[in-house]
Design a protein around this motif. Structure first.
Motif, short mmCIF file in Angstrom:
data_model
loop_
_atom_site.label_atom_id
_atom_site.label_comp_id
_atom_site.label_asym_id
_atom_site.label_seq_id
_atom_site.Cartn_x
_atom_site.Cartn_y
_atom_site.Cartn_z
N ARG A 46 0.83 -1.22 0.00
CA ARG A 46 0.00 0.00 0.00
C ARG A 46 0.86 1.26 0.00
N ASN A 47 1.99 1.18 0.68
CA ASN A 47 2.85 2.36 0.83
C ASN A 47 3.94 2.45 -0.23
N GLN A 48 3.93 1.53 -1.19
CA GLN A 48 4.96 1.53 -2.22
C GLN A 48 4.56 2.49 -3.34
N PRO A 49 5.35 3.55 -3.58
CA PRO A 49 4.99 4.49 -4.65
C PRO A 49 5.06 3.84 -6.03
N GLY A 50 4.40 4.47 -6.98
CA GLY A 50 4.50 4.02 -8.37
C GLY A 50 3.34 3.18 -8.84
N GLY A 51 2.26 3.12 -8.08
CA GLY A 51 1.08 2.38 -8.52
C GLY A 51 0.97 0.97 -7.98
N TRP A 52 1.93 0.54 -7.15
CA TRP A 52 1.92 -0.85 -6.67
C TRP A 52 0.73 -1.16 -5.78
N LEU B 152 -1.52 -1.62 -12.68
CA LEU B 152 -0.13 -1.22 -12.54
C LEU B 152 0.33 -0.66 -13.88
N PRO B 153 1.06 0.46 -13.88
CA PRO B 153 1.49 1.04 -15.16
C PRO B 153 2.33 0.06 -15.98
N ALA B 154 2.02 -0.04 -17.25
CA ALA B 154 2.76 -0.96 -18.13
C ALA B 154 4.21 -0.54 -18.31
N ALA C 104 15.72 1.29 -7.20
CA ALA C 104 14.38 1.85 -6.97
C ALA C 104 13.36 1.27 -7.93
N VAL C 105 13.83 0.83 -9.12
CA VAL C 105 12.96 0.19 -10.10
C VAL C 105 13.23 -1.31 -10.02
#
Length: 415
Positions: free
Chosen positions: A220-226, A253-255, A366-367
């Motif tokens: 829930r707290n993971q940025p980026g749409g996770w 989730l963003p492609a 980070a990715v």
């Protein structure tokens, strides 16, 4: 490799964990290649032993939930190749012919144990799955091509609002392989085990105390749409987190989530070589990858190009398929499995010699595959199937024995 473990028709499938591929291939007398050869090596000496037609499977319910549990044993009968289900005695029942549109499958459910209790059934020689659901029976249907299994990334799937999970297993003359898998989703917590002839038990799949809630809170707290991977029922009940490939398919989730990492990998290996040594027990087999344009070409020690990969997208990485397809061969499959692990664990930029099998180096960018990262962080033994080739370097949640006396599934607490 683009089929699910039990060889049934599913709306979308993921590659099987390679240790279970090894087990099935050994049963069929096929050549086995794997990034973790230990599964096949361990199985081979056990082939002379007479594994019985069924072994006991004890299900223990420590979930803390009062819901009725429903259990299903489905798969391919290895002696005949027929698809079907097993009852509590381990007797095989073939699926009847399906239809178009799909027709309801026979009720294959077995009443599971109540909270705080255990129940023992018989596990047959299948390559298959043991499903378990809480409160409601699962909906299985049959098409002319076979069984349609749940596809919860599809919100219209009849099982989308049911709390359930499954383990994958193969039991054959070489023994038992049984796993705790999160390749498709993280949901109802459970662990698996196998009893050895000396009376000891191997287990895997248990979460740390509080690990279930910690996983969902981390996601829930993971940025980026996770956080979009999390699925809840209308009453607020958390049902599951979709694996990121299914999340992309569902638009959750963003492609493009892995694009930045892929671009950096592509730039790095346009300027220097990437060395892949896919077999730990065969260090002389090496392949060297270099990027040219949109293609990463791999050469053998003689300098001949043996296979090439196009620049992968996020879905190919998370699913270890499409542009990272991994056939069960001696060259492309082992290289692809290694690349898949390197992308998901984000080790390709930090180590030009792959596979990098030290979990101290995993998920540092980070990715990365944050879904798999958060799962591994909450496992009591650190092992999981957070993606299809999490067995690269033996980080998978799987137990095996060539002379199994009993199998176990423990339904764990939701805390």
């Amino acid at each position: 490799m683009e089929e699910d473990l039990s060889a049934h028709r599913v709306p979308r499938s993921r590659p099987r964990p390679t240790a279970l591929v090894a087990a099935l291939a050994l049963a069929a007398g096929l050549v086995v290649t794997s990034t973790t050869a230990q599964s096949a090596d361990a199985a081979a000496p056990a082939a002379v032993k007479a594994v019985p037609a069924t072994i006991p499977l004890t299900l223990t319910n420590n979930s803390g939930r009062g819901d009725q549990v429903h259990v299903y044993v489905i798969g391919t009968e290895l002696s005949s190749g027929r698809q079907g289900w097993a009852d509590a005695s381990g007797a095989f029942h073939p699926w009847p012919a399906g239809g178009n549109p799909p027709t309801p499958a026979p009720d294959a459910s077995i009443p599971g144990p109540a909270n705080g209790q255990a129940k023992t059934i018989q596990l047959p020689k299948f390559s298959g799955r043991v499903y378990f659901s809480y409160g409601q029976k699962l909906v299985f249907k049959l098409t002319t091509g076979g069984l349609v299994q749940p596809a919860v990334q599809n919100p219209s799937d009849p099982n989308a609002n049911i709390l359930f999970n499954w383990t994958e297993y193969t039991l054959n003359d070489s023994g038992l392989w049984i796993n705790s898998t999160q390749v498709d989703m993280f949901s109802a917590p459970y662990a698996v085990g196998v009893k050895l002839p000396n009376g000891t038990t191997k287990t895997t799949g248990h979460l740390k105390p509080g690990g279930y809630n910690a996983f969902f809170n981390s996601l829930r707290n993971q940025p980026g749409g996770w956080a979009g991977l999390i699925r809840t029922r209308a009453d607020g009940t958390v049902l599951r987190a979709l694996a990121p490939g299914h999340g992309i398919e569902a638009g959750a989730l963003p492609a493009s989530v892995m694009n930045d990492y892929v671009n950096r990998v592509w730039a790095k290996y346009a300027a220097e070589p990437l060395t892949v040594t896919p077999f730990a027990d065969q260090p002389s087999i090496k392949y060297v990858g270099r990027v040219s344009g949109n293609t990463m070409n791999f050469t053998n020690t003689s300098g001949a190009v043996v296979t090439s990969f196009q620049k992968p997208d996020s879905d190919s990485i998370f699913g270890c398929y499409k542009l990272l397809d991994a056939p069960n061969d001696l060259v492309r499959g082992p290289i692809s499995r290694t690349l898949c692990a390197g992308y998901n664990r984000s080790t390709l930029l930090t180590n030009p010699n792959q596979p990098d099998t030290s979990n101290a180096n995993f998920y540092k960018d980070a990715v990365t595959n944050h879904y798999s990262r958060h799962i591994h962080a909450q496992m009591a033994d650190g092992k999981a199937y957070g993606f299809a080739f999490d067995d690269v370097g033996a980080h998978e949640s799987l137990v095996h024995d060539g002379d199994p006396r009993q199998a176990y599934i423990t339904l764990d607490p939701f805390n």
